[in-house]
Design a protein around this motif. Structure first.
Motif: not given
Length: 276
Positions: A18-30, A121-124, A132-136
């Motif tokens: 589950l942790a690995a899945a959270l770390l691999r999840t991508r945010s929007r890249e627009s 925050a912009e870079l996230r 941040l939430a997924r990282l922690w």
């Protein structure tokens, strides 16, 4: 191995996956840079070395306009207004210089922190930093993996059918997820896209051998953002030395991970230059 031990080992693997899945999840890249676009130097510095690196690049830009100067005892002081700039990080850093501060203290000032946190925050949002939430959440899960394995081994000791063979099997099954958790805990907050961006820019902009090869002040900021200490020593040796911008071996790493102003793991060739 008893049923209880298997349950704990399975839970540890579940936490790891589950942790690995959270770390691999991508945010929007627009908002991610594309093509030959070069992000602002403060962005690159933040991705490479964290908060202190971003503040360092802002100080370099301010120093180029005469807005800051080296103070006493390896500090930085304001030297008039911030000049003609609308960059939030530069304005935040200059606004924090109510008096002379060392680099570490300056990077922790509220004005500088707010400016860098807004940039972070912009870079996230653009996919260059992990959310941040997924990282922690991932880090909490990874921290629970060894505790779960130990709890399983301890629970097995108090079962009637427990034996040395069972305990050894539980430990052997628990070692792989614990080692994997340690590896994942060492992952930086930057994403693979950020790593590719920095690597590509270092290939396009290798650190020059001589200071005289670069006359554009914006390029100096870019080199400092990409290479840290080697670029500071090359282009601004006196200011960086007297202002305490060069990392010392006993300095802690920057907040949020990274290398501060030290060079990246595979830095470009460094070279000295005349004093300034």
């Amino acid at each position: 191995m008893t049923t209880g031990m298997w349950w704990f080992i399975g839970a540890a693997w579940g936490e790891l996956l589950l942790a690995a899945a959270l770390l691999r999840t991508r945010s929007r890249e627009s908002g991610a840079p594309c093509g030959d676009e070069v992000p602002p130097p403060q962005v690159l510095a933040l991705l490479r070395g964290g908060r202190r690196a971003a503040v360092t690049v802002a100080l370099v830009a301010l120093h180029q306009r005469g807005a800051v100067a080296a103070g006493r005892k390896h500090t930085i002081r304001a030297n008039g207004g911030p000049g003609r700039t609308s960059d939030p990080v530069q304005l935040g850093v200059h606004g924090a210089l109510h008096r002379a501060f060392g680099l570490r203290a300056l990077a922790s000032r509220p004005e500088a922190r707010r400016a860098v946190d807004a940039l972070r925050a912009e870079l996230r949002g653009s996919g260059l930093l992990r959310p941040l939430a997924r990282l922690w959440a991932a880090r909490v899960l990874l921290g629970c993996v060894p505790l779960t394995v130990v709890a399983g081994a301890a629970a097995g000791l108090f079962t009637p059918e427990a034996s040395g063979t069972h305990i050894a099997a539980a430990v052997a099954a628990g070692v792989p997820p614990v080692l994997a958790a340690v590896v994942l805990l060492r992952l930086p907050p930057t994403t693979r896209a950020a790593g590719r961006l920095l690597d590509g820019l270092r290939e396009r902009y290798p650190l020059p051998a001589h200071r005289s090869e670069v006359t554009d002040g914006r390029l100096v900021q870019l080199y400092v953002a990409l290479y840290g200490d080697p670029a500071l020593a090359l282009f601004l040796p006196r200011f960086s030395r007297e202002g305490g911008l060069l990392d010392r071996p006993d300095d802690d790493g920057p907040i949020g991970g990274g290398y501060g102003n030290r060079p990246p793991p595979e830095p470009g060739p460094s070279a000295g230059g005349p004093s300034r």
